[in-house]
Motif scaffolding. Structure first.
Motif, mmCIF file in Angstrom:
data_model
loop_
_atom_site.group_PDB
_atom_site.id
_atom_site.type_symbol
_atom_site.label_atom_id
_atom_site.label_comp_id
_atom_site.label_asym_id
_atom_site.label_seq_id
_atom_site.Cartn_x
_atom_site.Cartn_y
_atom_site.Cartn_z
ATOM 1 N N GLU A 181 -39.406 -18.269 28.974
ATOM 2 C CA GLU A 181 -40.739 -18.542 29.360
ATOM 3 C C GLU A 181 -40.481 -20.029 30.196
ATOM 4 N N SER A 182 -39.933 -20.884 29.816
ATOM 5 C CA SER A 182 -40.019 -22.371 29.937
ATOM 6 C C SER A 182 -39.213 -22.244 31.368
ATOM 7 N N ARG A 238 -39.486 -18.141 24.108
ATOM 8 C CA ARG A 238 -40.095 -19.567 24.517
ATOM 9 C C ARG A 238 -39.016 -20.337 25.609
ATOM 10 N N SER A 260 -40.654 -20.673 34.509
ATOM 11 C CA SER A 260 -41.530 -21.673 34.968
ATOM 12 C C SER A 260 -40.883 -22.719 35.936
ATOM 13 N N CYS A 261 -39.592 -22.851 35.843
ATOM 14 C CA CYS A 261 -39.016 -23.890 36.548
ATOM 15 C C CYS A 261 -38.356 -23.479 37.789
ATOM 16 N N GLU A 287 -42.199 -32.044 32.629
ATOM 17 C CA GLU A 287 -41.641 -31.718 34.064
ATOM 18 C C GLU A 287 -40.279 -31.428 33.976
ATOM 19 N N TYR A 288 -39.507 -30.248 33.878
ATOM 20 C CA TYR A 288 -38.262 -30.255 34.096
ATOM 21 C C TYR A 288 -37.660 -30.330 35.449
ATOM 22 N N ASP A 320 -37.703 -17.816 19.642
ATOM 23 C CA ASP A 320 -36.974 -19.038 20.372
ATOM 24 C C ASP A 320 -36.649 -18.487 21.597
ATOM 25 N N GLN A 352 -37.703 -28.060 23.197
ATOM 26 C CA GLN A 352 -38.797 -28.835 22.896
ATOM 27 C C GLN A 352 -39.646 -29.143 24.455
ATOM 28 N N PRO A 353 -40.892 -28.912 24.185
ATOM 29 C CA PRO A 353 -41.678 -29.093 25.524
ATOM 30 C C PRO A 353 -41.463 -30.350 26.166
ATOM 31 N N LYS A 354 -41.446 -30.380 27.600
ATOM 32 C CA LYS A 354 -41.239 -31.229 28.356
ATOM 33 C C LYS A 354 -42.397 -31.253 29.353
#
Length: 276
Positions: free
Chosen positions: A231-232, A228, A235-236, A205-206, A225, A201-203
């Motif tokens: 990729e998420s 996704r 980015s962290c 700021e992780y 998935d 689920q998009p957040k």
């Protein structure tokens, strides 16, 4: 009680929608074993009744997801990542950023009942020889399971659980005996903070991390998935951050931002640096 193909498919939709896990037809026995006690707990008569009730109850849906996401775990499961952390990643971080940035941020992104989190904490304590507080270390620990987060946060484990992966020296050094269980010592518990989280689920700021553990999670996801997810996670990462995945997992044809780095019989992933 046997589950019908139709009920299995409906439950698969519910589980995938709420946590991303793909349940295949050959997992009928697993669903039956894990959800039968829930049917009895709610005094229901069938899987169809369980599904119907779940559509009107977010609590029951959460319980279903909870049962289906409880996975096998143990302390220092697959020792290679912890050896990598102690022999390569921590020395690199200390040499390059330890004095400048001061804070080491680690994320156990699917922490289950906490054994991975505390294995990381023990590794840090042993590497820094008890001087970890001077390095301002924080371990973020997340999982989609409510019950897993509660147990992980409590830091309490049975004799059986501590016997899987911990030797007698580690047990007596980092845990205290409380009645019939063992409790992680406060100096290690204070390194970690726990949060319920759905990684798909998009957040907004992780956070940003030097090291992210995401082991044996994506194997339950569909390919879109998995893309996704990574990729998420990429980015962290801080610019020189590192991602550690399961020993049998690969990011081939999954992620373009990360490159594989082999080290002493294991591997990790780091961000590709811009050419030129």
């Amino acid at each position: 009680m046997r589950i019908t193909v139709k009920a299995l498919m409906e439950l698969a939709i519910i589980v995938h929608k709420h946590c991303g896990i793909v349940l295949k037809k050959n997992k009928a026995y697993l669903i039956e074993n894990r959800l039968q006690p829930l049917i009895e707990e709610y005094s229901l008569s069938s899987f169809e009744e369980l599904i119907a009730k779940a559509k009107d109850s977010s609590q029951l849906t959460s319980h279903i997801v909870d049962r289906m996401t409880t996975n096998e775990t143990s302390f220092f499961r697959d020792k290679k990542p912890y050896e990598l952390l102690k022999e390569k990643l921590l020395p690199d971080w200390q040499a390059n950023f330890g004095k400048k940035r001061g804070r080491l941020n680690i994320w156990s992104s699917a922490c289950s009942t906490g054994q991975e989190v505390y294995s990381i904490a023990i590794t840090l304590m042993e590497y820094f020889k008890g001087d970890s507080f001077n390095h301002n270390i924080k371990i973020k620990a997340s999982d989609i399971s409510d019950s897993a987060i509660v147990k992980a946060s409590s830091g309490r484990y049975s004799n059986y659980e501590v016997s899987r992966g911990l030797d007698a020296v580690q047990l007596n050094k980092y845990f205290t005996r409380e009645d019939s269980c063992w409790k992680i010592k406060d100096e290690l518990r204070s390194m970690a903070y726990f949060e319920k989280m759905n990684l798909l689920q998009p957040k907004l700021e992780y956070g940003r991390f030097d090291i992210i553990f995401c082991r044996n999670v994506a194997i339950y996801f569909s390919k879109p998935d998995r893309r996704r997810l990574f990729e998420s996670l990429s980015s962290c990462l801080n610019n020189n951050g590192v991602l550690i995945i399961g020993a049998t997992e690969s990011l081939f044809d999954i992620n373009e931002q990360l490159k594989r780095v082999d080290y002493n019989g294991t591997a990790y992933y780091s961000l590709k640096q811009p050419s030129g």
